[in-house]
Design a protein around this motif. Sequence first.
Motif, PDB file in Angstrom:
ATOM      1  N   LEU A 460       0.828  -1.200   0.000  1.00 26.07           N
ATOM      2  CA  LEU A 460       0.000   0.000   0.000  1.00 26.07           C
ATOM      3  C   LEU A 460       0.865   1.254   0.000  1.00 26.07           C
ATOM      4  N   ASP A 461       1.848   1.281   0.882  1.00 24.36           N
ATOM      5  CA  ASP A 461       2.711   2.460   0.981  1.00 24.36           C
ATOM      6  C   ASP A 461       3.508   2.676  -0.304  1.00 24.36           C
ATOM      7  N   GLN A 462       4.038   1.589  -0.843  1.00 21.97           N
ATOM      8  CA  GLN A 462       4.815   1.710  -2.079  1.00 21.97           C
ATOM      9  C   GLN A 462       3.940   2.168  -3.240  1.00 21.97           C
ATOM     10  N   ALA A 463       2.723   1.591  -3.354  1.00 21.21           N
ATOM     11  CA  ALA A 463       1.834   1.987  -4.450  1.00 21.21           C
ATOM     12  C   ALA A 463       1.411   3.444  -4.323  1.00 21.21           C
ATOM     13  N   ARG A 464       1.164   3.888  -3.083  1.00 17.55           N
ATOM     14  CA  ARG A 464       0.801   5.296  -2.889  1.00 17.55           C
ATOM     15  C   ARG A 464       1.934   6.224  -3.309  1.00 17.55           C
ATOM     16  N   ARG A 465       3.140   5.874  -2.879  1.00 19.58           N
ATOM     17  CA  ARG A 465       4.287   6.709  -3.236  1.00 19.58           C
ATOM     18  C   ARG A 465       4.565   6.647  -4.736  1.00 19.58           C
ATOM     19  N   SER A 466       4.395   5.459  -5.337  1.00 22.62           N
ATOM     20  CA  SER A 466       4.597   5.326  -6.786  1.00 22.62           C
ATOM     21  C   SER A 466       3.587   6.182  -7.550  1.00 22.62           C
ATOM     22  N   PHE A 467       2.340   6.206  -7.052  1.00 21.83           N
ATOM     23  CA  PHE A 467       1.328   7.029  -7.705  1.00 21.83           C
ATOM     24  C   PHE A 467       1.696   8.504  -7.615  1.00 21.83           C
ATOM     25  N   GLU A 468       2.129   8.936  -6.440  1.00 23.90           N
ATOM     26  CA  GLU A 468       2.515  10.337  -6.272  1.00 23.90           C
ATOM     27  C   GLU A 468       3.688  10.695  -7.177  1.00 23.90           C
ATOM     28  N   ILE A 469       4.662   9.795  -7.251  1.00 25.11           N
ATOM     29  CA  ILE A 469       5.828  10.046  -8.115  1.00 25.11           C
ATOM     30  C   ILE A 469       5.413  10.073  -9.578  1.00 25.11           C
ATOM     31  N   GLU A 471       2.506  10.791 -10.792  1.00 24.63           N
ATOM     32  CA  GLU A 471       1.728  11.995 -11.045  1.00 24.63           C
ATOM     33  C   GLU A 471       2.659  13.158 -11.396  1.00 24.63           C
ATOM     34  N   ILE A 472       3.712  13.297 -10.600  1.00 26.10           N
ATOM     35  CA  ILE A 472       4.696  14.343 -10.881  1.00 26.10           C
ATOM     36  C   ILE A 472       5.393  14.068 -12.202  1.00 26.10           C
ATOM     37  N   GLY A 473       5.698  12.750 -12.436  1.00 26.00           N
ATOM     38  CA  GLY A 473       6.384  12.368 -13.667  1.00 26.00           C
ATOM     39  C   GLY A 473       5.565  12.674 -14.903  1.00 26.00           C
ATOM     40  N   VAL A 474       4.242  12.455 -14.823  1.00 26.87           N
ATOM     41  CA  VAL A 474       3.377  12.746 -15.970  1.00 26.87           C
ATOM     42  C   VAL A 474       3.384  14.245 -16.278  1.00 26.87           C
ATOM     43  N   LYS A 475       3.291  15.063 -15.229  1.00 20.92           N
ATOM     44  CA  LYS A 475       3.295  16.516 -15.444  1.00 20.92           C
ATOM     45  C   LYS A 475       4.623  16.987 -16.040  1.00 20.92           C
ATOM     46  N   LEU A 476       5.719  16.447 -15.525  1.00 23.21           N
ATOM     47  CA  LEU A 476       7.028  16.822 -16.069  1.00 23.21           C
ATOM     48  C   LEU A 476       7.170  16.359 -17.513  1.00 23.21           C
ATOM     49  N   ALA A 477       6.730  15.140 -17.783  1.00 20.46           N
ATOM     50  CA  ALA A 477       6.847  14.610 -19.148  1.00 20.46           C
ATOM     51  C   ALA A 477       5.982  15.402 -20.121  1.00 20.46           C
ATOM     52  N   GLU A 478       4.795  15.807 -19.674  1.00 15.09           N
ATOM     53  CA  GLU A 478       3.919  16.598 -20.549  1.00 15.09           C
ATOM     54  C   GLU A 478       4.573  17.940 -20.893  1.00 15.09           C
ATOM     55  N   THR A 513      -1.196   4.653 -13.895  1.00 19.47           N
ATOM     56  CA  THR A 513      -2.344   3.739 -13.915  1.00 19.47           C
ATOM     57  C   THR A 513      -2.046   2.480 -13.114  1.00 19.47           C
ATOM     58  N   GLN A 514      -0.858   1.927 -13.319  1.00 18.65           N
ATOM     59  CA  GLN A 514      -0.490   0.702 -12.615  1.00 18.65           C
ATOM     60  C   GLN A 514      -0.423   0.929 -11.112  1.00 18.65           C
ATOM     61  N   ALA A 515       0.107   2.078 -10.695  1.00 17.00           N
ATOM     62  CA  ALA A 515       0.203   2.382  -9.268  1.00 17.00           C
ATOM     63  C   ALA A 515      -1.190   2.528  -8.651  1.00 17.00           C
ATOM     64  N   LEU A 516      -2.124   3.141  -9.377  1.00 21.18           N
ATOM     65  CA  LEU A 516      -3.476   3.324  -8.883  1.00 21.18           C
ATOM     66  C   LEU A 516      -4.187   1.977  -8.745  1.00 21.18           C
ATOM     67  N   VAL A 517      -4.036   1.136  -9.759  1.00 16.82           N
ATOM     68  CA  VAL A 517      -4.637  -0.201  -9.703  1.00 16.82           C
ATOM     69  C   VAL A 517      -4.005  -1.023  -8.582  1.00 16.82           C
ATOM     70  N   THR A 518      -2.690  -0.979  -8.493  1.00 18.74           N
ATOM     71  CA  THR A 518      -1.982  -1.742  -7.454  1.00 18.74           C
ATOM     72  C   THR A 518      -2.422  -1.316  -6.071  1.00 18.74           C
ATOM     73  N   HIS A 519      -2.568  -0.015  -5.863  1.00 17.99           N
ATOM     74  CA  HIS A 519      -2.988   0.470  -4.547  1.00 17.99           C
ATOM     75  C   HIS A 519      -4.412   0.025  -4.227  1.00 17.99           C
ATOM     76  N   THR A 520      -5.298   0.089  -5.209  1.00 15.15           N
ATOM     77  CA  THR A 520      -6.689  -0.321  -4.979  1.00 15.15           C
ATOM     78  C   THR A 520      -6.771  -1.793  -4.608  1.00 15.15           C
ATOM     79  N   ILE A 521      -6.088  -2.630  -5.380  1.00 18.94           N
ATOM     80  CA  ILE A 521      -6.110  -4.072  -5.100  1.00 18.94           C
ATOM     81  C   ILE A 521      -5.416  -4.366  -3.771  1.00 18.94           C
ATOM     82  N   ALA A 522      -4.317  -3.680  -3.522  1.00 14.55           N
ATOM     83  CA  ALA A 522      -3.598  -3.896  -2.261  1.00 14.55           C
ATOM     84  C   ALA A 522      -4.459  -3.494  -1.072  1.00 14.55           C
ATOM     85  N   ARG A 523      -5.258  -2.456  -1.243  1.00 18.23           N
ATOM     86  CA  ARG A 523      -6.132  -2.020  -0.146  1.00 18.23           C
ATOM     87  C   ARG A 523      -7.223  -3.058   0.122  1.00 18.23           C
TER      88      ARG A 523
END
Length: 550
Positions: A460-469, A471-478, A513-523
């Motif tokens: 859960l913690d890893q997926a949450r942090r991966s999602f946050e990272i 999110e930042i990565g998508v904005k930077l890449a855009e 997307t993968q981080a969001l799915v992983t966090h949901t399933i992990a929860r």
Amino acid sequence: MWLAASLLLGGCSAKYYQKSADREAYRIIRSKSGAVTNMDPAFTIEQTNSPGLDLLPATTNAADFLGADAERERGARRMSLEDALRIATQISRRYQSEKEKLYLGALELALARHRFTPIFNAAASSKYGVNTVLDESQVHTSDHVVEQHGLTTGAGLGGSWLMRDVGRLTAAITTDFVRFVSADRSLVTSSRVGGTFTRPLLQNAGFKREMESLTQAERDMVYELRDFVRFRKDFSVQVATEYYGVLGRRDAVRNSFLNLESSRKNAERSRALAQEGRITQSDLGRLEQQALSAENSWVSAVRAYKQQLDDFKVSIGLSVDERIVLQDQELEALQILEPRIGLEEAIEVALRARLDYLNVEARLADAGRRVGLQANLLKPRVDLQADAAIQNSTLGSAFVLPKPEYYAWSAGLDVDLGLDRMAERNAYRAALIARHRAERDVAQAEDDIKLQVRDSWRTLDQARRSFEISEIGVKLAERRVEEQDLLAELGRAKAQDQVDAQNALIDSKNQRTQALVTHTIARVQFWNRLGILYIKDNGQWEETRDAKAE
């Protein structure tokens, strides 16, 4: 009369016995279900072959990012996660097998209980026989041996009743007819009513061995119910995992298609700039190669999506030929939700609520009880046994009743000192070992649960942090892509920078997307590993964010 009764009882149809088994099995399951939280109240092994897809809405548009496969989706049935869970619990082969396993466990208990009820039997026989006898009237002649032909008919009604803490009582009524159809044409009839009472006094006192089989059968039924409820929870999590996995693949196809379009646009623009001499042929070749690579990635993504969708169909019990589309809105609705419970408290909850752990603890108690049983069987066998009967026989009468004046009875002890106890000795030692193993199983199960809860917590913690990272990565890449597009318009972009920016954007989107799915399933898995995930009748779960150790 006996024959008619036997034929009547034996003439019940197979359908009758099937319905009888169903009634008793379902009754047992209902009566035991109160001891297991979240058991399906409408449990049945009857299965429909229709998944009810015609009730689902049809897809009216085609997703262009699927290319040539887009049109195949037009008219396909749109399936939500709730629909998938409902269908899976109705027609999944694996789910059906687990239901049948529970049903068969109920039949085993029904049989164990039946052994402690009066059990009756009826039988009849008729035989024609020939034997030689001495003809006393011709004893002084050479023809003193004659054949005698006879018809022997017998019938009996008996019963046996193993009474808890009392003993075993068996009784029988028998009657026999012997008619001689040659020589002496007499009729011999005999009838008997008898009973035997047996009660072990030392070894197997009170029929401990037989009582243990019933006790274990009753407890095994509860274990089976717990296993089934645990399976329902695991199954729902598995279906959700696969459902979101398919949506993740679909999202990857969408991202790959956008990457392909962007790469083709960059290549086309670069060709125009190359003709003007504003970029080198080397940069143009790099961008054209990127477009080809993007197309290959898109084709691979489509194939992977279609394969995972087919796998999902089979997993929930559908044919691979069924046309379904999973709803993108399910993916869009996902969000990061953190459980409001500490790790140590979560472990305490799991050790109190996990049904599989309760089974392991209960089996330790079973092992301890069997040690006492095997110790008892080391004793000498001393059984109290009493027999009583009345009977009667006559010559020339068609039927006679037993008469009280023709009685017989006996009572006494049947003793076996047990000079050879090797088998019992070995069984006792094996029971001690089994108890030690059960103790280790409890300790192992406790550690396994702690590991699982900790693993879910970390995931859960890893997926949450991966999602946050991401999110930042998508904005930077855009921003990088926008910058490279602007530079490309001015003819100042470098091909490698353009390729890197585009790849980074696609990777960041897929990771998000993968981080969001992983966090949901992990929860959901986290609540499941705590043993407090509540499953509705349709397979859908009710999720909570709070839990407390009681």
